[in-house]
Design a protein around this motif. Structure first.
Motif, mmCIF file in Angstrom:
data_model
loop_
_atom_site.group_PDB
_atom_site.id
_atom_site.type_symbol
_atom_site.label_atom_id
_atom_site.label_comp_id
_atom_site.label_asym_id
_atom_site.label_seq_id
_atom_site.Cartn_x
_atom_site.Cartn_y
_atom_site.Cartn_z
ATOM 1 N N HIS A 234 4.409 -13.604 -13.374
ATOM 2 C CA HIS A 234 4.291 -13.219 -11.964
ATOM 3 C C HIS A 234 3.517 -11.910 -11.843
ATOM 4 O O HIS A 234 3.212 -11.252 -12.833
ATOM 5 N N HIS A 235 3.205 -11.543 -10.609
ATOM 6 C CA HIS A 235 2.503 -10.283 -10.361
ATOM 7 C C HIS A 235 3.411 -9.101 -10.661
ATOM 8 O O HIS A 235 4.616 -9.150 -10.417
ATOM 9 N N ASN A 236 2.814 -8.035 -11.180
ATOM 10 C CA ASN A 236 3.562 -6.815 -11.457
ATOM 11 C C ASN A 236 3.088 -5.686 -10.560
ATOM 12 O O ASN A 236 2.049 -5.775 -9.896
ATOM 13 N N MET A 284 -3.176 -1.624 -4.081
ATOM 14 C CA MET A 284 -1.940 -1.384 -4.798
ATOM 15 C C MET A 284 -1.041 -2.607 -4.611
ATOM 16 O O MET A 284 -1.040 -3.213 -3.537
ATOM 17 N N GLU A 285 -0.322 -2.996 -5.655
ATOM 18 C CA GLU A 285 0.499 -4.205 -5.629
ATOM 19 C C GLU A 285 1.954 -3.815 -5.842
ATOM 20 O O GLU A 285 2.300 -3.125 -6.801
ATOM 21 N N GLN A 286 2.834 -4.234 -4.924
ATOM 22 C CA GLN A 286 4.258 -3.893 -5.060
ATOM 23 C C GLN A 286 5.013 -4.880 -5.938
ATOM 24 O O GLN A 286 6.148 -4.627 -6.330
ATOM 25 N N GLY A 287 4.366 -5.994 -6.285
ATOM 26 C CA GLY A 287 5.007 -6.974 -7.160
ATOM 27 C C GLY A 287 6.350 -7.432 -6.604
ATOM 28 O O GLY A 287 6.490 -7.750 -5.428
ATOM 29 N N GLN A 288 7.381 -7.404 -7.443
ATOM 30 C CA GLN A 288 8.713 -7.831 -7.048
ATOM 31 C C GLN A 288 9.597 -6.669 -6.617
ATOM 32 O O GLN A 288 10.805 -6.828 -6.440
#
Length: 290
Positions: A234-236, A284-288
């Motif tokens: 999954h995305h991090n 920017m990616e907040q993921g889970q």
């Protein structure tokens, strides 16, 4: 605390590496050094290592909160010669971070959460490194700010970012798994003034120390898993570094300064110094992590 050299710090101040996260701030010039240190102290880094020239002076309250190491960032391989010995000296698994002066780390929800909370979650996801995008900042008026730095009026590009597969020379040039080269910002718009090897905006700025791990001059690591943007399932989380570094360089460089009367264009927007703006722009990616 001041040290006579990096070797002296590693011999006498090694206790500072006993518990992370450890921030390393590499000072290339005297622009916004104080604001850089204060920003990272506020983010949750305790006692940063500041690699700085002798000409740097700091307020007393700030000087006592850092470990100052004399360093010439204009010497050959200055980045890796500073960072790699610290990686080797730190206990395995210690979270570390590096940046340059006039650069400011942002991560999802950093206004209300600390870097320790960020890295605790990332560790739970079995990640040992975090991809960061270096987002160029610049002053809107270069006559007013000839070095292109203005924190109160900073601007950034809201579009023009893209990614390409990272070729693997050991696999006939096929793309490496879960690795991309990211581009955009001033390095993209003024690429004619920037060498090809310096055009990427991705940096593995947050990482865990490990035996034999080394940083390479292109901001990647010797362990290829560290260079991936996410785990396989999954995305991090990702972070961003808001940086005046490229803007400064383009204005300091005699080969480019007279060709650039302004950095503003149709897709320039004011930077509001918030993680939400960077997430909204896809930087920017907040993921889970919620």
């Amino acid at each position: 605390m001041d040290y006579a050299s990096l070797e002296t710090f590693l011999a006498e101040g090694k206790a500072a590496l006993a518990k992370g996260p450890i921030a390393m701030i590499l000072v290339e010039d005297l622009v916004e050094v104080e604001s850089t240190i204060r920003h990272h102290l506020k983010a949750g880094f305790a006692a940063p290592l500041v690699f700085a020239p002798e000409a740097l002076t700091l307020p007393g309250d700030l000087a006592e909160k850092i470990h100052r190491i004399p360093w010439n960032m204009h010497a050959p391989e200055a980045l890796v010669r500073a960072v790699n010995p610290v990686i080797a000296a730190a206990p395995p698994g210690t979270w570390m971070y590096y940046c340059f002066n006039a650069e400011y780390l942002f991560f999802p929800f950093c206004e209300s959460r600390t870097v320790r909370e960020l890295l605790a979650f990332h560790t739970e996801e079995r990640r040992a490194a975090m991809l960061s995008y270096v987002v160029d900042l610049y002053a809107p008026d270069l006559e007013k700010n000839p070095n292109a730095v203005n924190l109160t009026e900073a601007m950034l590009d809201r579009s023009g970012y893209y990614a390409l597969g990272r070729p693997d020379p050991e696999n006939q040039g096929h793309p490496k798994e879960r690795q991309l080269n990211f581009y955009g910002g001033l390095r993209w718009r003024f690429e004619e003034h920037i060498s090809e090897k310096r055009r990427k905006i991705d940096r593995i700025a947050l990482f865990r120390s490990a035996p034999g791990l080394t940083l390479r001059p292109d901001h990647t690591f010797s362990d290829e898993e560290y260079n991936t943007y996410a785990c396989p399932w999954h995305h991090n989380l990702t972070a961003a570094i808001a940086s005046f570094r490229v803007a400064k360089a383009l204005k300091y460089n005699p080969g480019s300064t007279y060709d650039i009367p302004t950095f503003r264009w149709s897709n320039s927007v004011p930077f509001d110094w918030s993680s939400q703006q960077l997430m909204d722009l896809g930087l920017m990616e907040q993921g889970q992590w919620f």
